[in-house]
Design a protein around this motif. Structure first.
Motif, short mmCIF file in Angstrom:
data_model
loop_
_atom_site.label_atom_id
_atom_site.label_comp_id
_atom_site.label_asym_id
_atom_site.label_seq_id
_atom_site.Cartn_x
_atom_site.Cartn_y
_atom_site.Cartn_z
N VAL A 1 -8.30 -76.49 58.66
CA VAL A 1 -6.99 -76.35 59.30
C VAL A 1 -5.99 -75.92 58.23
O VAL A 1 -5.64 -76.69 57.32
CB VAL A 1 -6.54 -77.67 59.95
CG1 VAL A 1 -5.18 -77.49 60.63
CG2 VAL A 1 -7.58 -78.15 60.96
N ALA B 1 -1.47 -73.21 60.97
CA ALA B 1 -2.20 -73.34 62.23
C ALA B 1 -1.33 -73.96 63.32
O ALA B 1 -0.38 -74.70 63.05
CB ALA B 1 -3.45 -74.20 62.02
N LEU C 1 -1.11 -76.75 65.29
CA LEU C 1 -1.76 -78.05 65.07
C LEU C 1 -2.20 -78.72 66.37
O LEU C 1 -3.24 -79.38 66.41
CB LEU C 1 -0.83 -78.97 64.29
CG LEU C 1 -0.44 -78.49 62.89
CD1 LEU C 1 0.38 -79.57 62.17
CD2 LEU C 1 -1.66 -78.11 62.05
N ALA D 1 -5.35 -76.89 67.40
CA ALA D 1 -6.45 -77.25 66.49
C ALA D 1 -6.95 -78.66 66.79
O ALA D 1 -8.17 -78.91 66.79
CB ALA D 1 -5.98 -77.15 65.04
N VAL E 1 -7.96 -80.39 55.92
CA VAL E 1 -6.60 -80.13 56.39
C VAL E 1 -5.71 -79.89 55.18
O VAL E 1 -5.70 -80.68 54.23
CB VAL E 1 -6.07 -81.33 57.21
CG1 VAL E 1 -4.72 -80.98 57.82
CG2 VAL E 1 -7.07 -81.72 58.30
N PHE F 1 -1.12 -83.52 61.25
CA PHE F 1 -2.37 -83.25 61.99
C PHE F 1 -3.16 -84.54 62.19
O PHE F 1 -3.72 -84.77 63.27
CB PHE F 1 -3.21 -82.23 61.23
CG PHE F 1 -4.47 -81.84 61.95
CD1 PHE F 1 -4.41 -81.00 63.06
CD2 PHE F 1 -5.71 -82.30 61.54
CE1 PHE F 1 -5.57 -80.63 63.74
CE2 PHE F 1 -6.86 -81.95 62.21
CZ PHE F 1 -6.79 -81.10 63.31
N PHE G 1 -8.79 -72.51 61.40
CA PHE G 1 -7.60 -72.46 62.25
C PHE G 1 -6.40 -72.03 61.42
O PHE G 1 -6.10 -72.62 60.38
CB PHE G 1 -7.34 -73.82 62.89
CG PHE G 1 -8.27 -74.13 64.03
CD1 PHE G 1 -7.85 -73.99 65.35
CD2 PHE G 1 -9.58 -74.50 63.79
CE1 PHE G 1 -8.71 -74.24 66.40
CE2 PHE G 1 -10.45 -74.77 64.84
CZ PHE G 1 -10.01 -74.62 66.15
N ASN H 1 -9.80 -70.12 65.35
CA ASN H 1 -8.87 -70.75 66.30
C ASN H 1 -9.58 -71.22 67.57
O ASN H 1 -8.98 -71.27 68.65
CB ASN H 1 -7.71 -69.81 66.65
CG ASN H 1 -6.73 -69.67 65.49
OD1 ASN H 1 -6.61 -70.57 64.65
ND2 ASN H 1 -6.04 -68.54 65.43
#
Length: 501
Positions: free
Chosen positions: A280, A284, A286, A289, A313, A321, A438, A460
């Motif tokens: 991630v 992205a 979030l 994701a 991440v 996230f 992502f 994605n």
């Protein structure tokens, strides 16, 4: 309390059993067009992992039955019909699976544990392989006349059936995995000998019942043997009459099959273990994701080779996230897959349960923080196979959940700073099956994707394979592809014919 799976139990399999279904008229193997028992009379018990109750007793077969299945398949080769007839078989199986998706899904749910709705989705997924190969096989299998001439000849490439194919499937997708294999095998004109996983044979029996009832197959075109992995696998590997083996399972078993294939130089299609990174980036979406992570991670209770195993991440969005994931995991409902609104069912057996528990204990002992889920000290596979969906943070790469495939409902969140670090950590595994990236900047994301050594990489999206696209692994995750034109070609030998002008 028994923890699921299958136990050898001498005796007849004709006694009463707990599961009742019109698709399980015969709790038996299928050889040369006939339903058959094990020669020894031995049976094996199949259990529901949600409650540890016995579902059925099925034949426990060995080498002798496998030899007969191979002989039947070999004898069917001269009777394999033309492409048009085989296309009709595939179309009929597509329709049969869709007609019976609720009942097959129920059987699948009871022996595997995945929610009934999810199981029905797997049946639809299986049907898509029959549909895809029916639609493309005539063009794909047509002889190809090469435009170039050489040596005063016209050159034609013919697509010939490789012959009898041995198909060995895992327990985590009881009908999805066999559809990936048997649909292209039938399209190519290959008689088959199939061995299902010992934990989940009932879904396979139901599919063979549909083939028996709805398809006018030559005797021996499809054969089903179940029981001893060592004896059945050994016979398939040692027989010169089985030139092709398709196997989905562990890398260790795949390596053994490679060793065993050398005497007859068999063609192998191997989908093996995974250790999927889910990356991630700081740009992205979030919420998207997090939604894709939940759908990907908890499908089948996390017991899939393509589910995210290591979630990386970027530092600047790590806390945000993590909170989104934690909130979503808290909302998951765990329970018997036949109950309405259940998101996550039980794990398949005690060994799988204890592995997840060990991974969580290891991570906590090395400094990880338990955010969601029960502490492993509260969990006991002797009492229940329901493992609470778990999220841990502050995960580092020396923890077992990063170095090994967990195969369960555990989300380990790992922080990274730079794209280079994410790429390095993502590739820090000997496996190369699935991965996910992502981010909104396509050029940036695709630069990472191009350097990830994984056969499948979702951008994605957390989606897994589809019937029309080739799927398979790099490195120790296997060889060959399933799905797409390439999946059909696994069951084909090319024969080049130069003809004098």
């Amino acid at each position: 309390m028994h923890t699921g799976g299958l136990i050898v139990d001498p005796g007849s399999n004709k006694g009463p059993h707990m599961i009742e279904s019109y698709l399980l008229k015969h709790l038996a193997g299928y050889i040369d067009g006939q339903w058959v028992e094990a020669d020894s009379g031995e049976t094996a018990e199949v259990f529901n992992p949600a409650n540890s109750k016995q579902l059925a007793a099925i034949p426990y077969m060995k080498a002798a039955e496998t030899k007969r299945a191979i002989a039947a398949a070999k004898a069917a080769l001269p009777h394999v019909p033309d492409v048009a007839t085989r296309r009709e078989w595939l179309e009929d199986m597509r329709d049969a699976l869709l007609d019976e998706k609720e009942e097959i899904g129920r059987i699948l749910c009871l022996e595997h544990g995945k929610p009934w709705k999810e199981a029905q989705g797997e049946v639809e997924y299986a049907a898509s392989f029959f549909d895809y190969h029916a639609g493309m096989m005539e063009e794909a299998l047509a002889p190809e006349v090469l435009p170039q001439k050489a040596k005063d000849c016209t050159w034609t490439v013919h697509k010939r059936s490789i012959g009898v194919a041995g198909l060995i499937t895992p327990w985590n997708f009881p009908i999805g995995m066999i559809a990936k294999k048997i649909a292209p095998a039938i399209a190519a004109g290959c008689p088959t000998v199939t061995k299902p996983a010992t934990e989940t044979p009932l879904t396979m029996i139901a599919m063979f019942q549909l083939m028996h009832e709805r398809l006018d197959l030559p005797k021996g075109m499809v054969n089903l043997v179940m029981g001893s992995s060592k004896d059945i696998g050994g016979e398939l590997m040692s027989s010169p009459d089985v030139p092709m083996i398709s196997f989905t399972g562990s890398t260790g078993v795949g390596q053994l099959l490679i060793e065993q294939s050398k005497d007859w130089v068999k063609k192998l299609g191997l989908e093996l273990g995974g250790n999927a990174p889910f990356i991630v980036l700081d740009d992205a979406d979030l919420d998207s994701a997090a939604d894709h992570l939940i759908a990907n991670k908890f499908r089948g209770g996390g017991q899939t080779c393509v589910c995210a195993n290591r979630i990386y991440v970027q530092s600047s969005v790590y806390d945000e996230f993590s909170k989104k994931v934690i909130d979503r995991v808290k909302a998951l409902k765990v329970g018997d897959g036949m109950d309405e609104d259940v998101n996550v069912g039980p794990l398949i057996n005690a060994a799988g349960f204890d592995k997840v528990k060990d991974h969580v204990q290891d991570a906590l002992s090395k400094g990880a923080k338990l955010e969601v889920g029960k502490h492993p000290d509260e969990l006991d596979s002797d009492k229940s196979l329901f493992y609470s969906p778990t999220v841990i943070t502050d995960v580092t790469h020396d923890m077992k959940c990063c170095t090994d495939e967990t195969f369960g409902p555990l989300v380990p969140l790992i922080k990274f700073d730079t794209d280079e670090e994410a790429l390095k950590l993502g590739n820090q595994t000997e496996f190369g099956l699935a991965s996910y990236v992502f981010g909104k900047d396509e050029a940036r994301a695709h630069k990472i994707i191009a350097n990830l050594h994984f056969g499948h990489c979702g951008f994605n999206t957390g989606t897994g394979p589809a019937a029309h696209a080739p799927f398979g692994g790099m490195l120790q995750s296997g060889v060959g592809r399933e799905g797409g034109h390439d999946g059909l070609m696994e069951y084909i030998e090319l024969q080049t014919v130069p003809s004098a002008d």
